[in-house]
Design a protein around this motif. Structure first.
Motif, PDB file in Angstrom:
ATOM      1  N   TYR A  84      69.376  45.804  27.394  1.00  0.00           N
ATOM      2  CA  TYR A  84      70.419  44.853  27.786  1.00  0.00           C
ATOM      3  C   TYR A  84      71.524  44.893  26.729  1.00  0.00           C
ATOM      4  O   TYR A  84      71.234  44.960  25.527  1.00  0.00           O
ATOM      5  N   ALA A  85      72.774  44.794  27.156  1.00  0.00           N
ATOM      6  CA  ALA A  85      73.909  44.725  26.237  1.00  0.00           C
ATOM      7  C   ALA A  85      74.983  43.862  26.870  1.00  0.00           C
ATOM      8  O   ALA A  85      75.240  43.971  28.073  1.00  0.00           O
ATOM      9  N   GLY A  86      75.597  42.988  26.074  1.00  0.00           N
ATOM     10  CA  GLY A  86      76.651  42.136  26.605  1.00  0.00           C
ATOM     11  C   GLY A  86      77.043  41.037  25.644  1.00  0.00           C
ATOM     12  O   GLY A  86      76.798  41.132  24.440  1.00  0.00           O
ATOM     13  N   MET A  87      77.631  39.991  26.198  1.00  0.00           N
ATOM     14  CA  MET A  87      78.149  38.878  25.406  1.00  0.00           C
ATOM     15  C   MET A  87      77.209  37.675  25.476  1.00  0.00           C
ATOM     16  O   MET A  87      76.785  37.276  26.562  1.00  0.00           O
ATOM     17  N   TRP A 104      78.817  39.834  20.576  1.00  0.00           N
ATOM     18  CA  TRP A 104      78.123  40.966  21.187  1.00  0.00           C
ATOM     19  C   TRP A 104      76.651  40.967  20.779  1.00  0.00           C
ATOM     20  O   TRP A 104      76.325  40.787  19.596  1.00  0.00           O
ATOM     21  N   VAL A 105      75.774  41.200  21.771  1.00  0.00           N
ATOM     22  CA  VAL A 105      74.342  41.339  21.519  1.00  0.00           C
ATOM     23  C   VAL A 105      73.801  42.497  22.349  1.00  0.00           C
ATOM     24  O   VAL A 105      74.384  42.869  23.366  1.00  0.00           O
ATOM     25  N   GLU A 106      72.684  43.044  21.912  1.00  0.00           N
ATOM     26  CA  GLU A 106      72.009  44.072  22.679  1.00  0.00           C
ATOM     27  C   GLU A 106      70.565  44.161  22.229  1.00  0.00           C
ATOM     28  O   GLU A 106      70.222  43.743  21.122  1.00  0.00           O
ATOM     29  N   GLY A 107      69.727  44.688  23.139  1.00  0.00           N
ATOM     30  CA  GLY A 107      68.335  44.855  22.784  1.00  0.00           C
ATOM     31  C   GLY A 107      67.470  45.203  23.982  1.00  0.00           C
ATOM     32  O   GLY A 107      67.936  45.269  25.117  1.00  0.00           O
ATOM     33  N   PRO A 108      66.160  45.385  23.721  1.00  0.00           N
ATOM     34  CA  PRO A 108      65.256  45.920  24.733  1.00  0.00           C
ATOM     35  C   PRO A 108      64.622  44.870  25.635  1.00  0.00           C
ATOM     36  O   PRO A 108      64.552  43.695  25.316  1.00  0.00           O
ATOM     37  N   VAL A 109      64.132  45.378  26.764  1.00  0.00           N
ATOM     38  CA  VAL A 109      63.208  44.643  27.620  1.00  0.00           C
ATOM     39  C   VAL A 109      61.823  45.049  27.119  1.00  0.00           C
ATOM     40  O   VAL A 109      61.507  46.233  27.057  1.00  0.00           O
ATOM     41  N   LEU A 110      61.023  44.090  26.721  1.00  0.00           N
ATOM     42  CA  LEU A 110      59.702  44.351  26.152  1.00  0.00           C
ATOM     43  C   LEU A 110      58.607  43.931  27.131  1.00  0.00           C
ATOM     44  O   LEU A 110      58.821  43.045  27.960  1.00  0.00           O
ATOM     45  N   GLN A 111      57.453  44.532  27.018  1.00  0.00           N
ATOM     46  CA  GLN A 111      56.324  44.236  27.899  1.00  0.00           C
ATOM     47  C   GLN A 111      55.234  43.508  27.122  1.00  0.00           C
ATOM     48  O   GLN A 111      55.198  43.529  25.910  1.00  0.00           O
ATOM     49  N   ASN A 112      54.336  42.890  27.853  1.00  0.00           N
ATOM     50  CA  ASN A 112      53.098  42.288  27.331  1.00  0.00           C
ATOM     51  C   ASN A 112      53.318  41.293  26.196  1.00  0.00           C
ATOM     52  O   ASN A 112      52.974  41.580  25.067  1.00  0.00           O
ATOM     53  N   PRO A 113      53.843  40.134  26.391  1.00  0.00           N
ATOM     54  CA  PRO A 113      54.338  39.613  27.659  1.00  0.00           C
ATOM     55  C   PRO A 113      55.763  40.089  27.925  1.00  0.00           C
ATOM     56  O   PRO A 113      56.468  40.507  27.004  1.00  0.00           O
ATOM     57  N   LEU A 114      56.168  39.989  29.189  1.00  0.00           N
ATOM     58  CA  LEU A 114      57.504  40.418  29.600  1.00  0.00           C
ATOM     59  C   LEU A 114      58.554  39.536  28.940  1.00  0.00           C
ATOM     60  O   LEU A 114      58.528  38.311  29.063  1.00  0.00           O
TER      61      LEU A 114
END
Length: 133
Positions: free
Chosen positions: A71-74, A90-100
């Motif tokens: 994800y990246a955006g404001m 501005w921020v950005e980072g991952p979608v993580l699993q376990n837990p979602l």
């Protein structure tokens, strides 16, 4: 009339539906809305402490795009000293699993009494999946 109904019906189903799900963020329930790769996190049930900062149901916290599992955006930070005037950054980072969960981070300038202080703060925003809204 039948033709108009058929056209409206086909228009409604020709585009993918906006999916809504609810996520926890710092004790507030957030609504994640999606359309294509566009993403929005808005307050569904803000925690009580945020009302003095001008945060209510529907207030936007994040808008951006999803690219794969990224994800990246404001993002916005709210203050009771400047209700209704969030600071965007501005921020950005991952979608993580376990837990979602979605974890975005970025650096923003600190504000005091609606004025920049010259000091920078690194923020990490974590959204943990709860349920479909």
């Amino acid at each position: 009339m039948k033709r108009l109904t058929a056209i409206l019906f086909s228009c409604l189903f020709a585009f993918p539906a906006i999916a809504d799900s609810c996520w926890n963020h710092n004790g507030s329930v957030m609504r994640l809305s999606a359309s294509g790769n566009d993403r929005w996190f808005s307050y569904e049930q803000p925690r009580q402490a945020l009302y003095n900062s001008g945060v209510y149901q529907g207030t936007l916290l994040f808008n951006g795009r999803k690219n794969g599992n990224w994800y990246a955006g404001m993002a916005r930070v709210f203050s009771s000293a400047c209700p209704g005037n969030p600071l965007e950054y501005w921020v950005e980072g991952p979608v993580l699993q376990n837990p979602l969960r979605v974890q975005v981070e970025g650096t923003r300038e600190d504000y005091r009494n609606c004025q920049p202080t010259g000091t920078m703060t690194h923020d990490v925003l974590v959204f943990s999946y709860m349920y479909n809204c």
